[in-house]
Design an enzyme around this catalytic site. Sequence first.
Site, PDB file in Angstrom:
ATOM      1  N   HIS A 173     -14.820   8.064  43.036  1.00 22.44           N
ATOM      2  CA  HIS A 173     -16.218   8.480  42.939  1.00 22.44           C
ATOM      3  C   HIS A 173     -16.279   9.937  42.514  1.00 22.44           C
ATOM      4  O   HIS A 173     -15.507  10.740  43.025  1.00 22.44           O
ATOM      5  CB  HIS A 173     -16.896   8.327  44.308  1.00 22.44           C
ATOM      6  N   LEU A 223      -8.509  -8.758  15.313  1.00 19.89           N
ATOM      7  CA  LEU A 223      -8.498  -7.485  16.038  1.00 19.89           C
ATOM      8  C   LEU A 223      -7.094  -6.894  16.016  1.00 19.89           C
ATOM      9  O   LEU A 223      -6.101  -7.631  16.097  1.00 19.89           O
ATOM     10  CB  LEU A 223      -8.943  -7.698  17.488  1.00 19.89           C
ATOM     11  N   GLY A 244      -2.402  -9.749   6.825  1.00 20.15           N
ATOM     12  CA  GLY A 244      -3.737  -9.309   7.214  1.00 20.15           C
ATOM     13  C   GLY A 244      -4.892 -10.043   6.574  1.00 20.15           C
ATOM     14  O   GLY A 244      -4.837 -11.249   6.299  1.00 20.15           O
ATOM     15  N   ARG A 297       0.854  -1.184   0.000  1.00 19.66           N
ATOM     16  CA  ARG A 297       0.000   0.000   0.000  1.00 19.66           C
ATOM     17  C   ARG A 297       0.900   1.248   0.000  1.00 19.66           C
ATOM     18  O   ARG A 297       2.040   1.177   0.461  1.00 19.66           O
ATOM     19  CB  ARG A 297      -0.814  -0.033   1.300  1.00 19.66           C
TER      20      ARG A 297
END
Length: 469
Positions: free
Chosen positions: A448, A323, A147, A37
């Site tokens: 919190h 992934l 890939g 690419r």
Amino acid sequence: MADQTYDLVVIGAGPGGYVCAIRAAQLGMKVACVEKRATLGGTCLNVGCIPSKALLQASEKFEEASHGLAAFGVKVGNVELDLKAMMAHKDKVVDANVKGVEFLFKKNKVAWVKGAARLAGGGQVAVKAADGSEQRLSARNIVIATGSEVSALPSIRIDERRIVSSTGALALAEVPKTMVVIGGGYIGLEMASVWQRLGAKVTVVEFLDRILPGMDGEVSKHMQRILGKQGLEFRLATKVLGAEPTDPGVALTIEAAAGGKKEQLLVDVVLVAVGRRAFADGLGLKETGVATDDRGRIVTDAHFATNVQGIYAIGDVIAGPMLAHKAEDEGVAVAEILAGQKPHVNYDAIPGVVYTWPEVATVGKTEEQLKQDGVDYRIGKFPFSANGRARAMNMTEGFVKILADRKTDRVLGVHIIGPNAGDLIAELALGMEFGASAEDIARTCHAHPTLNETVKEAALAVDGRPIHM
Ligand code: FAD
Ligand code: NAD
């Protein structure tokens, strides 16, 4: 004769390949990474994770500005979509990321060899450049990281205009009025969300009787309800028989998966998102004798070695979840193995995240898997509607669900639907890496008011003692 000699030649510069190349260079190897690419970063940075998240983020802003701000007392005028500017944002993000990898290659002295690689035997890699010229690289070791590519449906020809893959769906020139997404998985739901938010009427056609197959069944059902309320339509247990371009849209023929009456849907755009397949075309696997399985994936052992001495493979081209972070971790691991170290990838603690709104995040076993394996477990569940921060954010949909071994209390799986679920899952993946029990998480002090308190409460709920429910 080889033009250049390297300790390692990596084929493919996606998250598997480029991370492997950088890690190997850090470990002192002379490394080349071959990429066909024009830019580095692979599927993920160019046409996958990064552009899709840029559009998800941008379309969320549009949705929020259109419908979500009045409840906070923020009045906005007429909200308008500038799709060109949104696409420019996406392109800018992609550009910054792929250039970032280029910078990292320079920094780590990884040679970027431009062209398509082929295994030439005897530790050699032949690289054909775009102008047809060929060079040979000599390598002590080779890592294949080529890939995956879009899985096509035999009856449908993708033209990337009206019938698109994820690549076309990331670059539509205008918002379609109507759209059918074939496949209710990761890509289907993310891209359906983008275009639905921007104004399209989207129908998801899924072959199985549920969306997100492979995820916890309760999560799939709940998520379908949430997305349905947002306006997505679902046609489950439905198969697509064909799609014909018409003027100006597409005529799609569907029928119930079990068979029955055919139905035709006329829509502007069809997205085919029925999975991806390992990509190793033109690599010369057969000629070199590198074994593949019945799905075209390169077969490796636990150390990512193929059956041919000195040739390894990682990422989408081998088995396992497709992934980016799985590919990255394998890239690091194989580089360290080549350097004589003993790394380990824990496939039981790889998180998966669907970046819809709310997000879906999962790590470890589902309830269905535990039942199938005959494991006795307890469930702790806590809803975001009972979390102070989620209420303040007006984002109360979803829950955290923790599955823990009944006897040992060890966390076996966690499934979250909710705001920032993809970030929340990190503490659970870490906990699982350390063999945490639900009690360990419950006794860890959580700040919190945060969304993470939902995780703590779900951990308490495993033992039937949540405080805020
Ligand atoms: P790839 O990224 O596919 O890279 C392989 C590279 O090898 C490519 O650049 C290719 O050009 C090159 N190559 C192939 N053959 C040759 C050859 N012979 N010579 C030279 N170069 C070659 N995953 C996530 O974890 N999170 C997400 O949010 C996410 N979103 C996604 C969204 C979309 C739309 C898509 C399509 C995928 C998404 N994924 C996501 C999946 C993720 O992109 C892949 O799992 C990941 O890119 C796999 O990395 P890889 O390095 O194995 O392969
Ligand atoms: P997927 O496997 O996630 O989903 C494909 C869906 O299509 C499944 O629900 C399947 O049952 C369905 N399907 C298969 N054949 C069909 C048919 N003929 N008709 C109707 N439905 C059919 O695949 P995907 O969404 O194409 O994505 C490919 C891969 O890319 C994913 O598996 C994932 O690993 C990766 N990805 C990850 C992310 C992320 O991490 N957020 C985002 C996008 C893609």
